[in-house]
Motif scaffolding. Structure first.
Motif, PDB file in Angstrom:
ATOM      1  N   LEU A 165      -8.496  -5.574   6.701  1.00 41.66           N
ATOM      2  CA  LEU A 165      -9.368  -6.480   5.958  1.00 41.66           C
ATOM      3  C   LEU A 165      -9.880  -5.813   4.684  1.00 41.66           C
ATOM      4  N   ALA A 166     -10.250  -4.538   4.794  1.00 44.48           N
ATOM      5  CA  ALA A 166     -10.728  -3.805   3.630  1.00 44.48           C
ATOM      6  C   ALA A 166      -9.622  -3.679   2.585  1.00 44.48           C
ATOM      7  N   TYR A 167      -8.419  -3.408   3.060  1.00 45.86           N
ATOM      8  CA  TYR A 167      -7.294  -3.266   2.134  1.00 45.86           C
ATOM      9  C   TYR A 167      -7.066  -4.551   1.346  1.00 45.86           C
ATOM     10  N   TRP A 168      -7.033  -5.670   2.027  1.00 48.31           N
ATOM     11  CA  TRP A 168      -6.746  -6.939   1.338  1.00 48.31           C
ATOM     12  C   TRP A 168      -7.879  -7.322   0.399  1.00 48.31           C
ATOM     13  N   TYR A 169      -9.100  -7.009   0.767  1.00 46.68           N
ATOM     14  CA  TYR A 169     -10.237  -7.278  -0.119  1.00 46.68           C
ATOM     15  C   TYR A 169     -10.114  -6.446  -1.391  1.00 46.68           C
ATOM     16  N   MET A 170      -9.834  -5.171  -1.238  1.00 45.92           N
ATOM     17  CA  MET A 170      -9.716  -4.287  -2.390  1.00 45.92           C
ATOM     18  C   MET A 170      -8.509  -4.649  -3.252  1.00 45.92           C
ATOM     19  N   ASP A 171      -7.421  -5.000  -2.605  1.00 48.74           N
ATOM     20  CA  ASP A 171      -6.216  -5.381  -3.334  1.00 48.74           C
ATOM     21  C   ASP A 171      -6.472  -6.612  -4.216  1.00 48.74           C
ATOM     22  N   GLY A 172      -7.374  -7.470  -3.766  1.00 46.10           N
ATOM     23  CA  GLY A 172      -7.726  -8.638  -4.559  1.00 46.10           C
ATOM     24  C   GLY A 172      -8.404  -8.287  -5.870  1.00 46.10           C
ATOM     25  N   TYR A 173      -8.924  -7.067  -5.965  1.00 49.62           N
ATOM     26  CA  TYR A 173      -9.593  -6.619  -7.184  1.00 49.62           C
ATOM     27  C   TYR A 173      -8.653  -5.910  -8.159  1.00 49.62           C
ATOM     28  N   VAL A 174      -7.608  -5.261  -7.651  1.00 54.17           N
ATOM     29  CA  VAL A 174      -6.809  -4.440  -8.563  1.00 54.17           C
ATOM     30  C   VAL A 174      -5.299  -4.641  -8.462  1.00 54.17           C
ATOM     31  N   ASP A 175      -4.780  -5.304  -7.436  1.00 50.55           N
ATOM     32  CA  ASP A 175      -3.335  -5.423  -7.229  1.00 50.55           C
ATOM     33  C   ASP A 175      -2.703  -4.034  -7.120  1.00 50.55           C
ATOM     34  N   PHE A 176      -2.757  -3.463  -5.941  1.00 45.68           N
ATOM     35  CA  PHE A 176      -2.235  -2.123  -5.725  1.00 45.68           C
ATOM     36  C   PHE A 176      -0.736  -2.030  -6.006  1.00 45.68           C
ATOM     37  N   THR A 177      -0.328  -0.886  -6.518  1.00 41.63           N
ATOM     38  CA  THR A 177       1.091  -0.582  -6.595  1.00 41.63           C
ATOM     39  C   THR A 177       1.555  -0.153  -5.209  1.00 41.63           C
ATOM     40  N   GLY A 178       2.873   0.010  -5.049  1.00 45.12           N
ATOM     41  CA  GLY A 178       3.390   0.421  -3.750  1.00 45.12           C
ATOM     42  C   GLY A 178       2.848   1.767  -3.308  1.00 45.12           C
ATOM     43  N   VAL A 179       2.805   2.716  -4.230  1.00 46.29           N
ATOM     44  CA  VAL A 179       2.301   4.049  -3.899  1.00 46.29           C
ATOM     45  C   VAL A 179       0.814   4.000  -3.552  1.00 46.29           C
ATOM     46  N   GLN A 180       0.043   3.257  -4.333  1.00 46.42           N
ATOM     47  CA  GLN A 180      -1.392   3.120  -4.054  1.00 46.42           C
ATOM     48  C   GLN A 180      -1.615   2.474  -2.687  1.00 46.42           C
ATOM     49  N   SER A 181      -0.820   1.475  -2.367  1.00 51.40           N
ATOM     50  CA  SER A 181      -0.976   0.771  -1.090  1.00 51.40           C
ATOM     51  C   SER A 181      -0.822   1.716   0.087  1.00 51.40           C
ATOM     52  N   LEU A 182       0.220   2.535   0.042  1.00 51.61           N
ATOM     53  CA  LEU A 182       0.461   3.469   1.139  1.00 51.61           C
ATOM     54  C   LEU A 182      -0.703   4.438   1.291  1.00 51.61           C
ATOM     55  N   GLN A 183      -1.219   4.946   0.158  1.00 54.78           N
ATOM     56  CA  GLN A 183      -2.319   5.909   0.204  1.00 54.78           C
ATOM     57  C   GLN A 183      -3.595   5.263   0.729  1.00 54.78           C
ATOM     58  N   ILE A 184      -3.940   4.095   0.203  1.00 51.01           N
ATOM     59  CA  ILE A 184      -5.182   3.417   0.600  1.00 51.01           C
ATOM     60  C   ILE A 184      -5.144   3.033   2.076  1.00 51.01           C
ATOM     61  N   LYS A 185      -4.025   2.516   2.542  1.00 51.04           N
ATOM     62  CA  LYS A 185      -3.925   2.127   3.950  1.00 51.04           C
ATOM     63  C   LYS A 185      -4.123   3.344   4.860  1.00 51.04           C
ATOM     64  N   SER A 186      -3.515   4.462   4.478  1.00 55.09           N
ATOM     65  CA  SER A 186      -3.672   5.688   5.267  1.00 55.09           C
ATOM     66  C   SER A 186      -5.120   6.163   5.237  1.00 55.09           C
ATOM     67  N   ASP A 187      -5.728   6.143   4.041  1.00 51.19           N
ATOM     68  CA  ASP A 187      -7.112   6.607   3.912  1.00 51.19           C
ATOM     69  C   ASP A 187      -8.074   5.744   4.714  1.00 51.19           C
ATOM     70  N   LEU A 188      -7.899   4.427   4.671  1.00 53.23           N
ATOM     71  CA  LEU A 188      -8.797   3.529   5.398  1.00 53.23           C
ATOM     72  C   LEU A 188      -8.653   3.692   6.904  1.00 53.23           C
ATOM     73  N   ALA A 189      -7.424   3.918   7.363  1.00 55.39           N
ATOM     74  CA  ALA A 189      -7.216   4.145   8.800  1.00 55.39           C
ATOM     75  C   ALA A 189      -7.930   5.425   9.241  1.00 55.39           C
ATOM     76  N   ALA A 235     -12.369   6.656  -2.939  1.00 56.79           N
ATOM     77  CA  ALA A 235     -12.679   6.170  -4.286  1.00 56.79           C
ATOM     78  C   ALA A 235     -12.057   7.082  -5.338  1.00 56.79           C
ATOM     79  N   ARG A 236     -12.180   8.394  -5.127  1.00 52.93           N
ATOM     80  CA  ARG A 236     -11.630   9.336  -6.106  1.00 52.93           C
ATOM     81  C   ARG A 236     -10.111   9.229  -6.184  1.00 52.93           C
ATOM     82  N   THR A 237      -9.461   9.184  -5.036  1.00 49.92           N
ATOM     83  CA  THR A 237      -7.999   9.102  -5.005  1.00 49.92           C
ATOM     84  C   THR A 237      -7.502   7.860  -5.736  1.00 49.92           C
ATOM     85  N   LEU A 238      -8.196   6.753  -5.533  1.00 47.85           N
ATOM     86  CA  LEU A 238      -7.801   5.514  -6.203  1.00 47.85           C
ATOM     87  C   LEU A 238      -8.123   5.572  -7.689  1.00 47.85           C
TER      88      LEU A 238
END
Length: 318
Positions: A56-80, A136-139
């Motif tokens: 849920l957090a990932y999809w909310y955040m993605d709605g703000y910036v449209d993650f790239t593929g690399v960003q998506s993998l990193q954010i999903k791992s970080d949130l988990a 936040a820093r990684t993103l």
């Protein structure tokens, strides 16, 4: 920012209102875009919502910036990983806090005691914010101009929605909104309020300072501060400037968080302190008006949240 009639129900009932969770407003002040990463693990007591919070957090955040593929993998791992940390280390603290509140509910709770409880909640949210800073820093250092522009656009729209809801209405409409919200939150904890209690809610709302335009100005300051900080870090990273370093990135994000927790605007800081004290007073006076049956209902509500959190915490050990 809504009237803090009951910081306790703000904290405990967010999961029942996932689409408009009251603590979302409070968490937004901490990290803007990344608020949902802080919010969902902290506020959700519903097992399904908690277990799905990284998605849920990932999809909310993605709605703000449209993650790239690399960003998506990193954010999903970080949130988990953030959820794992939260489940193992923070849920036991929430359980202890719920137990503490339950022991106090049968008796009277002074304004000072209510503020102690509020400080406990705020301290736990701050701990969560600090733990989320690396996300936040990684993103931030990977954001592209188009992503920052989309973030700004989303902020602009959310601010327009806030103006429509809290500023571009008559004083009577604003009062009615605040009173209705206060009653609704109180009844989530205590059950149905009687006529005298509803009248008390109205008087407490009337005696509480509420500056929607001041809050909007602070909200806009925080949003712009977040965008400026992230944009600077992204440019420095992409151009390989000598001044940028991991330590510098961490310091910049920690300073951003500090400015969110303690505004540079002294007028707003004073307002915020009064706002929190009013919340403590409101809780104390509403609680003083409740019957033994209502207090018992509140204990049962909190016991239900405690049970949910125990289950969630145990799942992390499996």
């Amino acid at each position: 920012m809504r009237f803090p009639l009951n910081f306790l129900t703000n904290f405990l009932t967010a999961s029942r209102r996932a689409s408009s969770a009251p603590w979302r407003k409070a968490c937004l002040r901490i990290m803007g875009l990344l608020a949902v990463a802080l919010l969902l693990p902290a506020c959700s007591a519903v097992k399904l919502a908690y277990n799905q919070s990284p998605n849920l957090a990932y999809w909310y955040m993605d709605g703000y910036v449209d993650f790239t593929g690399v960003q998506s993998l990193q954010i999903k791992s970080d949130l988990a990983q953030l959820q794992t940390w939260h489940r193992q280390t923070q849920l036991p603290l929430y359980i202890a806090l719920l137990q503490k509140i339950q022991t106090q509910l049968p008796g009277e709770i002074s304004q000072a005691q209510a503020c102690v409880l509020l400080d406990d909640v705020r301290a736990q949210l701050t701990t969560l914010s600090l733990q989320a800073l690396p996300i936040a820093r990684t993103l931030a250092v990977t954001l592209k101009p188009a992503q920052l522009a989309k973030m700004q656009s989303k902020f602009t729209q959310s601010n327009a929605d806030y103006r429509e809801e809290f500023i571009q209405i008559t004083p009577m409409q604003l009062r009615e909104k605040r009173v209705d919200l206060a009653i609704s939150r109180s009844e989530m904890l205590y059950g149905r309020l009687d006529a005298k209690q509803i009248s008390l809610v109205g008087r407490l709302v009337d005696s509480t300072e509420f500056e929607s335009t001041l809050f909007l100005a602070e909200r806009q300051r925080r949003q712009q501060d977040a965008i400026n900080t992230m944009a600077r870090l992204a440019v420095e990273k992409s151009t390989g400037q000598a001044l940028v370093s991991l330590a510098g990135e961490k310091t910049a994000m920690r300073d951003l968080l500090d400015r969110s927790l303690k505004s540079p605007n002294s007028v707003y800081r004073s307002y915020q302190e009064n706002f929190m004290r009013d919340g403590c007073r409101f809780f104390s006076e509403i609680h003083a008006s409740t019957s033994p049956a209502q207090r018992s209902n509140a204990q049962q509500v909190l016991a239900g949240y405690e049970s949910d959190m125990r289950t969630l915490n145990a799942q992390g050990s499996n």
